[in-house]
Write a protein that holds these residues in place. Sequence first.
Motif, PDB file in Angstrom:
ATOM      1  N   ASP A 111       0.815  -1.214   0.000  1.00  0.00           N
ATOM      2  CA  ASP A 111       0.000   0.000   0.000  1.00  0.00           C
ATOM      3  C   ASP A 111       0.847   1.261   0.000  1.00  0.00           C
ATOM      4  N   SER A 112       2.161   1.094  -0.090  1.00  0.00           N
ATOM      5  CA  SER A 112       3.004   2.289  -0.170  1.00  0.00           C
ATOM      6  C   SER A 112       3.785   2.267  -1.466  1.00  0.00           C
ATOM      7  N   GLY A 113       4.930   2.859  -1.525  1.00  0.00           N
ATOM      8  CA  GLY A 113       5.743   3.109  -2.695  1.00  0.00           C
ATOM      9  C   GLY A 113       5.552   2.268  -3.928  1.00  0.00           C
ATOM     10  N   SER A 114       5.413   0.934  -3.796  1.00  0.00           N
ATOM     11  CA  SER A 114       5.375   0.092  -4.983  1.00  0.00           C
ATOM     12  C   SER A 114       4.100   0.213  -5.782  1.00  0.00           C
ATOM     13  N   SER A 115       3.063   0.818  -5.225  1.00  0.00           N
ATOM     14  CA  SER A 115       1.786   0.824  -5.925  1.00  0.00           C
ATOM     15  C   SER A 115       1.833   1.608  -7.234  1.00  0.00           C
ATOM     16  N   ASP A 116       2.834   2.480  -7.401  1.00  0.00           N
ATOM     17  CA  ASP A 116       2.944   3.201  -8.662  1.00  0.00           C
ATOM     18  C   ASP A 116       3.190   2.240  -9.817  1.00  0.00           C
ATOM     19  N   SER A 117       4.052   1.244  -9.610  1.00  0.00           N
ATOM     20  CA  SER A 117       4.349   0.304 -10.676  1.00  0.00           C
ATOM     21  C   SER A 117       3.299  -0.804 -10.735  1.00  0.00           C
ATOM     22  N   MET A 118       2.503  -0.939  -9.701  1.00  0.00           N
ATOM     23  CA  MET A 118       1.460  -1.969  -9.682  1.00  0.00           C
ATOM     24  C   MET A 118       0.100  -1.335  -9.401  1.00  0.00           C
ATOM     25  N   PRO A 119      -0.458  -0.620 -10.367  1.00  0.00           N
ATOM     26  CA  PRO A 119      -1.745   0.027 -10.150  1.00  0.00           C
ATOM     27  C   PRO A 119      -2.840  -0.992  -9.855  1.00  0.00           C
ATOM     28  N   GLY A 120      -3.763  -0.596  -8.997  1.00  0.00           N
ATOM     29  CA  GLY A 120      -4.887  -1.473  -8.664  1.00  0.00           C
ATOM     30  C   GLY A 120      -4.653  -2.368  -7.464  1.00  0.00           C
ATOM     31  N   MET A 121      -3.410  -2.397  -6.954  1.00  0.00           N
ATOM     32  CA  MET A 121      -3.138  -3.226  -5.778  1.00  0.00           C
ATOM     33  C   MET A 121      -3.910  -2.681  -4.576  1.00  0.00           C
ATOM     34  N   SER A 123      -4.575  -2.037  -0.585  1.00  0.00           N
ATOM     35  CA  SER A 123      -3.771  -1.801   0.609  1.00  0.00           C
ATOM     36  C   SER A 123      -4.007  -2.920   1.622  1.00  0.00           C
ATOM     37  N   ASP A 124      -3.134  -2.983   2.619  1.00  0.00           N
ATOM     38  CA  ASP A 124      -3.309  -3.942   3.719  1.00  0.00           C
ATOM     39  C   ASP A 124      -4.685  -3.781   4.353  1.00  0.00           C
ATOM     40  N   GLN A 125      -5.059  -2.523   4.602  1.00  0.00           N
ATOM     41  CA  GLN A 125      -6.326  -2.244   5.271  1.00  0.00           C
ATOM     42  C   GLN A 125      -7.511  -2.687   4.412  1.00  0.00           C
ATOM     43  N   ALA A 126      -7.457  -2.409   3.123  1.00  0.00           N
ATOM     44  CA  ALA A 126      -8.554  -2.801   2.228  1.00  0.00           C
ATOM     45  C   ALA A 126      -8.691  -4.318   2.164  1.00  0.00           C
ATOM     46  N   MET A 127      -7.562  -5.032   2.125  1.00  0.00           N
ATOM     47  CA  MET A 127      -7.611  -6.503   2.118  1.00  0.00           C
ATOM     48  C   MET A 127      -8.195  -7.017   3.432  1.00  0.00           C
ATOM     49  N   SER A 128      -7.812  -6.385   4.533  1.00  0.00           N
ATOM     50  CA  SER A 128      -8.327  -6.769   5.840  1.00  0.00           C
ATOM     51  C   SER A 128      -9.837  -6.520   5.920  1.00  0.00           C
ATOM     52  N   ASP A 129     -10.284  -5.359   5.435  1.00  0.00           N
ATOM     53  CA  ASP A 129     -11.713  -5.035   5.428  1.00  0.00           C
ATOM     54  C   ASP A 129     -12.490  -6.031   4.571  1.00  0.00           C
ATOM     55  N   LEU A 130     -11.921  -6.366   3.411  1.00  0.00           N
ATOM     56  CA  LEU A 130     -12.575  -7.331   2.526  1.00  0.00           C
ATOM     57  C   LEU A 130     -12.665  -8.695   3.207  1.00  0.00           C
ATOM     58  N   GLY A 131     -11.596  -9.074   3.883  1.00  0.00           N
ATOM     59  CA  GLY A 131     -11.577 -10.357   4.582  1.00  0.00           C
ATOM     60  C   GLY A 131     -12.608 -10.455   5.693  1.00  0.00           C
ATOM     61  N   ALA A 132     -12.986  -9.302   6.256  1.00  0.00           N
ATOM     62  CA  ALA A 132     -13.947  -9.283   7.359  1.00  0.00           C
ATOM     63  C   ALA A 132     -15.391  -9.173   6.877  1.00  0.00           C
ATOM     64  N   ALA A 133     -15.577  -8.858   5.586  1.00  0.00           N
ATOM     65  CA  ALA A 133     -16.929  -8.643   5.055  1.00  0.00           C
ATOM     66  C   ALA A 133     -17.597  -9.970   4.694  1.00  0.00           C
ATOM     67  N   THR A 134     -18.931  -9.945   4.658  1.00  0.00           N
ATOM     68  CA  THR A 134     -19.701 -11.137   4.269  1.00  0.00           C
ATOM     69  C   THR A 134     -20.907 -10.718   3.438  1.00  0.00           C
ATOM     70  N   GLY A 135     -21.509 -11.696   2.791  1.00  0.00           N
ATOM     71  CA  GLY A 135     -22.776 -11.502   2.090  1.00  0.00           C
ATOM     72  C   GLY A 135     -22.736 -10.422   1.028  1.00  0.00           C
ATOM     73  N   ASP A 136     -23.843  -9.645   0.957  1.00  0.00           N
ATOM     74  CA  ASP A 136     -23.968  -8.605  -0.071  1.00  0.00           C
ATOM     75  C   ASP A 136     -22.873  -7.551   0.055  1.00  0.00           C
ATOM     76  N   THR A 137     -22.492  -7.226   1.292  1.00  0.00           N
ATOM     77  CA  THR A 137     -21.433  -6.236   1.513  1.00  0.00           C
ATOM     78  C   THR A 137     -20.126  -6.730   0.900  1.00  0.00           C
ATOM     79  N   PHE A 138     -19.840  -8.006   1.126  1.00  0.00           N
ATOM     80  CA  PHE A 138     -18.624  -8.585   0.539  1.00  0.00           C
ATOM     81  C   PHE A 138     -18.686  -8.506  -0.984  1.00  0.00           C
ATOM     82  N   SER A 145     -13.435  -3.703  -5.837  1.00  0.00           N
ATOM     83  CA  SER A 145     -11.982  -3.861  -5.667  1.00  0.00           C
ATOM     84  C   SER A 145     -11.361  -4.614  -6.837  1.00  0.00           C
ATOM     85  N   MET A 146     -12.034  -5.671  -7.291  1.00  0.00           N
ATOM     86  CA  MET A 146     -11.478  -6.473  -8.386  1.00  0.00           C
ATOM     87  C   MET A 146     -11.533  -5.709  -9.707  1.00  0.00           C
ATOM     88  N   ILE A 147     -12.539  -4.853  -9.885  1.00  0.00           N
ATOM     89  CA  ILE A 147     -12.574  -4.010 -11.091  1.00  0.00           C
ATOM     90  C   ILE A 147     -11.335  -3.102 -11.098  1.00  0.00           C
TER      91      ILE A 147
END
Length: 193
Positions: A111-121, A123-138, A145-147
Amino acid sequence: MKKALSLTTLIVALTLALAGCGSNGADSSSGGSVSHNQQDVTFATDMIPHHLQAVQMAEMAQTQASLPAVRTLAEEIKAAQGPEIETMSGWLKGWGEDVPDESMGGMDGMDSGSSDSMPGMMSDQAMSDLGAATGDTFDQMWLESMIAHHEGAVQMSDTEIADGKDPDAVALAKSIKAAQTTEIATMKKLLAP
């Protein structure tokens, strides 16, 4: 020892001779060291952790998504990107380059410096939030996120298509762009009310 050394010398000489014959890049298995450039290395080095994160996201969807269409799409993404990771890892090894560690695809510092060369990656927080979501929210979070993730891969592929030299790497970039552009359209339809 001398026999082993002369065999090694013969193999090296044959490899160099074959590389010279294949320098047009048509045969990257024998001419790999001649047929690639720094952009090819950057493409494979960045796309591996990018794909690894998409595979992680796809694995989440298989257990957390409520829409069967999201689970099916996740299975397709995982099935396509797993072998592509293996292919790109093989190229990097063949080119004498470092292969990104599999943990890099996860939530370590992307989620820091390397994201310039890897657009769309994500962040740690976004992955964590996604991991905690369920159902329609997920489903909603995953699709959005995948788009973005796929749009990043398409951008990286465009750079490889424009500046890459290795014909196999350029062909893979074209394949990734085509497949992920189609998947983006599918995901946008799933998001539409």
